[in-house]
Design an enzyme around this catalytic site. Structure first.
Site: not given
Ligand code: RNT
Ligand code: ZN
Length: 416
Positions: A184, A225, A227, A258, A261, A285, A293, A295, A324
């Site tokens: 990523w 990955e 986004k 993810d 994303h 993720h 996003d 998290d 994640d």
């Molecule tokens: C960031 C991505 C990525 C990170 C990690 C720390 O938006 O989701 O995966 O969160 O690699």
């Molecule tokens: Zn991620």
């Protein structure tokens, strides 16, 4: 018979009457590893002195007790895993390299030996390791990484990813299990770019160069990955969904989705079945975005349950499942345990559904009955099945696990 077992017996009958075998569901749940992300334990800081978290991702909060050393992080991971049923995996970032006293190498020069302590840790506990190049929180990642217009910067990150491939192979070889290596990058534009093609062409070329070194594809699964946006990259991300989905398809890599994303009304749960029709495997993720996003810790919410249903329907052995999130405003071990246990509960919820019968109702276009059954199942006694799973796997039942976290906070975390 103890209470948990007694209640399980009752629940088992309820499910059996609806055509669901709870023993089978628990056996299946036990076989599903989740890759627990090391970065919840230290707010994504790592040990290589890269600097403050950058790349448009953020932790907020300053709850006491952050792990500051490899030793502390390992202890915290142990504590968390002791409260989570089943066998899992550990997901590391390159920034978690462990250097000898006085030694320090930059990220383009990392070697397997810098992760030997992690391999030892994983081996002793029977954990598989997954890996991620770290292309943020570093002076050379201030503008762009694999898509950089500066040839030297770009080479630095290409070399970093090549080094990470070698380290991933080392993990797989030493631990005798696969290693998912997920790429990523935070590259993108705050405002409307004049040229979207050149940066993407450079990213494509960088990936080509990285993969050209060759690696054991049977053991290392490289994932990419995408986004849709990031803080400071609101208008365009170079590694967009279309970019990586096409790149992965053409180069026989994995896509990693993810669920933070995508556009807020776009659901990863709806993407899984399509991806699995075109790819052998899919990486995920699982996270929770709150308005962006962000998290947040994974909850047992509708989308997590829906993702879990799709994993079970598609075949859990085809999905490389990782979490994640990074929340620094609450006890970090509690965050891990809540998130991991919730992902497992969501999987159990899916395993306790009469999937074949429901699929048949759909084929028969009997949507009236299908909705009725799906809704009634929401109040079936899944909790009793979950409690029994925890008991059978030797971890505390219900909220009992929290006592261990509070005791650990008192004895260990509060003294940091
Ligand atoms: C960031 C991505 C990525 C990170 C990690 C720390 O938006 O989701 O995966 O969160 O690699
Ligand atoms: Zn991620």
């Amino acid at each position: 018979m103890n209470k948990v077992k007694e209640q399980y017996k009752m629940a088992k009958e309820v499910y059996a009457a609806a055509g669901v075998d709870t023993d089978k569901a628990l056996e299946a749940l036990k076989q599903i590893p989740i890759s627990m992300h090391c970065w919840q334990g230290d707010d994504v800081i790592g040990f290589d002195g890269g600097g403050a978290l950058s790349g448009g991702i953020q932790t907020t909060g300053n709850y006491p007790g952050r792990a500051r050393t490899p030793q502390e992080l390992m202890e915290d991971i142990d504590k968390a895993l002791s409260l989570i049923p089943g066998k899992h995996r550990l997901n590391l970032h390159a920034s978690y390299a462990i250097f000898e006293e006085g030694e320090k190498v930059d990220r383009d020069k990392l070697e397997p030996r810098h992760f030997a302590k992690w391999v030892e840790f994983a081996r002793e506990r029977g954990l598989g390791l997954d890996f991620n190049p770290t292309m943020f929180s570093h002076p050379k990642a201030e503008n762009a990484t694999l898509s950089s217009e500066d040839p030297q910067i770009r080479k630095f990150w290409i070399d970093h990813c090549k080094a990470c491939l070698r380290i991933s192979e080392y993990f797989a070889r030493e631990l005798n299990t696969h290693c998912t290596m997920n790429i990523w990058i935070p590259d993108g534009f705050k405002d409307i770019p004049a040229d979207r093609t050149a940066p993407r062409a450079r990213l494509k070329d960088s990936l080509d160069q990285i993969l050209s070194i060759g690696y054991d594809r049977s053991k290392v699964y490289v994932a990419v990955e995408s986004k849709v946006f990031g803080i400071g990259m609101e208008s365009c991300t170079v590694g967009s969904h279309e970019f990586y989905m096409n790149y992965a398809a053409k180069n026989d890599l994995l896509c990693l989705l993810d669920n933070g994303h995508y556009h807020p009304t776009e659901l990863v749960s709806d993407k899984i079945s399509s991806m699995l029709l075109f790819y052998d495997k899919l990486a995920l993720h699982v996270t929770r975005g709150v308005r962006w996003d962000s998290d947040h810790v994974v909850l047992l919410d509708d989308e997590t349950k829906e993702i879990a249903k799709e994993i079970i329907r598609g075949g859990a052995d085809r999905v490389l499942l990782a979490l994640d999130f990074f929340d620094a405003s609450i006890n970090r071990i509690s965050a891990w345990v809540v998130g991991m246990r919730n992902m497992q509960k969501a999987l159990l919820n899916a395993l306790l559904m009469p999937q074949e019968r429901w699929a048949k109702l759909q084929e028969d276009r009997n949507f009236t009955r299908l909705m009725m059954e799906m809704e009634e199942f929401k109040t079936y006694p899944m909790g009793a099945v979950w409690d029994y799973f925890c008991q059978e796997n030797g971890v505390p039942v219900k909220e009992e696990w929290f006592d261990a976290v509070m005791e650990y906070e008192k004895q260990v975390l509060s003294k940091r």
